[in-house]
Design an enzyme around this catalytic site. Sequence first.
Site, PDB file in Angstrom:
ATOM      1  N   GLY A  46       0.654  -1.407  -0.050  1.00 42.25           N
ATOM      2  CA  GLY A  46      -0.448  -0.134   0.098  1.00 42.25           C
ATOM      3  C   GLY A  46       0.843   1.148   0.267  1.00 42.25           C
ATOM      4  O   GLY A  46       1.920   1.137   0.120  1.00 42.25           O
ATOM      5  N   GLN A  51       3.220   9.942   1.505  1.00 42.64           N
ATOM      6  CA  GLN A  51       3.898   9.377   1.537  1.00 42.64           C
ATOM      7  C   GLN A  51       5.737   9.837   0.426  1.00 42.64           C
ATOM      8  O   GLN A  51       6.578   9.218  -0.335  1.00 42.64           O
ATOM      9  CB  GLN A  51       4.200   7.922   1.837  1.00 42.64           C
ATOM     10  CG  GLN A  51       3.718   7.009   2.835  1.00 42.64           C
ATOM     11  CD  GLN A  51       3.445   5.048   2.681  1.00 42.64           C
ATOM     12  OE1 GLN A  51       2.648   5.119   1.544  1.00 42.64           O
ATOM     13  NE2 GLN A  51       4.187   5.049   3.393  1.00 42.64           N
ATOM     14  N   CYS A  88       6.065  -0.136   7.651  1.00 45.91           N
ATOM     15  CA  CYS A  88       5.477   1.206   6.818  1.00 45.91           C
ATOM     16  C   CYS A  88       6.940   0.982   5.422  1.00 45.91           C
ATOM     17  O   CYS A  88       8.367   1.169   6.430  1.00 45.91           O
ATOM     18  CB  CYS A  88       5.642   2.045   7.442  1.00 45.91           C
ATOM     19  SG  CYS A  88       5.364   3.209   6.188  1.00 45.91           S
ATOM     20  N   LEU A  89       7.163   1.750   4.296  1.00 50.72           N
ATOM     21  CA  LEU A  89       7.811   2.108   3.934  1.00 50.72           C
ATOM     22  C   LEU A  89       8.801   3.060   4.304  1.00 50.72           C
ATOM     23  O   LEU A  89       9.776   3.552   3.738  1.00 50.72           O
ATOM     24  CB  LEU A  89       7.370   2.000   1.863  1.00 50.72           C
ATOM     25  CG  LEU A  89       6.844   1.000   0.987  1.00 50.72           C
ATOM     26  CD1 LEU A  89       6.482   1.620  -0.368  1.00 50.72           C
ATOM     27  CD2 LEU A  89       8.218  -0.394   1.227  1.00 50.72           C
ATOM     28  N   HIS A 130      -4.122   1.613   8.121  1.00 49.53           N
ATOM     29  CA  HIS A 130      -2.744   1.952   7.723  1.00 49.53           C
ATOM     30  C   HIS A 130      -2.877   3.060   6.249  1.00 49.53           C
ATOM     31  O   HIS A 130      -2.120   4.166   6.939  1.00 49.53           O
ATOM     32  CB  HIS A 130      -1.477   1.023   7.581  1.00 49.53           C
ATOM     33  CG  HIS A 130      -0.398   0.505   7.044  1.00 49.53           C
ATOM     34  ND1 HIS A 130       0.678   1.091   7.994  1.00 49.53           N
ATOM     35  CD2 HIS A 130       0.298   2.048   6.580  1.00 49.53           C
ATOM     36  CE1 HIS A 130       1.408   0.870   7.745  1.00 49.53           C
ATOM     37  NE2 HIS A 130       1.792   1.960   7.341  1.00 49.53           N
ATOM     38  N   GLU A 131      -2.875   3.254   5.134  1.00 49.31           N
ATOM     39  CA  GLU A 131      -2.886   3.764   4.403  1.00 49.31           C
ATOM     40  C   GLU A 131      -3.934   5.223   4.745  1.00 49.31           C
ATOM     41  O   GLU A 131      -3.656   6.369   4.662  1.00 49.31           O
ATOM     42  CB  GLU A 131      -3.335   3.103   3.007  1.00 49.31           C
ATOM     43  CG  GLU A 131      -2.458   2.413   2.704  1.00 49.31           C
ATOM     44  CD  GLU A 131      -0.540   2.637   3.363  1.00 49.31           C
ATOM     45  OE1 GLU A 131      -0.383   3.562   3.114  1.00 49.31           O
ATOM     46  OE2 GLU A 131      -0.412   1.530   3.170  1.00 49.31           O
ATOM     47  N   HIS A 134      -2.602   7.216   7.657  1.00 46.08           N
ATOM     48  CA  HIS A 134      -0.850   8.045   5.928  1.00 46.08           C
ATOM     49  C   HIS A 134      -1.687   9.540   6.811  1.00 46.08           C
ATOM     50  O   HIS A 134      -0.782  10.685   5.985  1.00 46.08           O
ATOM     51  CB  HIS A 134      -0.749   7.806   5.317  1.00 46.08           C
ATOM     52  CG  HIS A 134       0.299   6.647   6.082  1.00 46.08           C
ATOM     53  ND1 HIS A 134       1.850   7.531   5.945  1.00 46.08           N
ATOM     54  CD2 HIS A 134       0.807   5.588   5.077  1.00 46.08           C
ATOM     55  CE1 HIS A 134       3.014   6.563   6.026  1.00 46.08           C
ATOM     56  NE2 HIS A 134       2.092   5.424   6.186  1.00 46.08           N
TER      57      HIS A 134
HETATM   58 ZN    ZN Z   1       2.892   3.285   5.455  1.00 49.07          ZN
END
Ligand code: ZN
Length: 150
Positions: A46, A51, A88-89, A130-131, A134
Amino acid sequence: MSVYQVLTVPNEILRGKALPVKEINAGVLRVLDNMRDTMYAADGVGLAAPQIGISKRIIVVDIGDNLLELINPEILMQEDSQLGSEGCLSVPGIVGRVNRAKKVQVKGLDRNGQELNLEAVDLLAKVLQHEIDHLEGVLFIDKATETRTE
Ligand code: ZN
């Protein structure tokens, strides 16, 4: 194909509240395409627009079965709970255990401006939460009960 650099903590864009998309124009479609490419290139499940430095309410998700693109996503309902491992990236090298709803109902717009309304459970429910977090400037490390470096 265009792959963006994924921002990492402590970049302040990750902590901002993203703005709703008012009009799905060519720019938004390009962002969606590039978010998809970036997510796949990074082997993520995701990605949220903040991000990649774009503070707009856009997410892409693919847990391995199909690509889901959501503009202005909202969680309408959440039910039950699941405790699972997350990374998470934008927070490289850290994993943590996070308590999330096990089931969610989410609505949003697709790239054609059509309203999508979907129910998700387990992993897909977790990734959506999670997304969408963000978009509020919330990272999984804020919610994790324990974190460790990996
Ligand atoms: Zn993330």
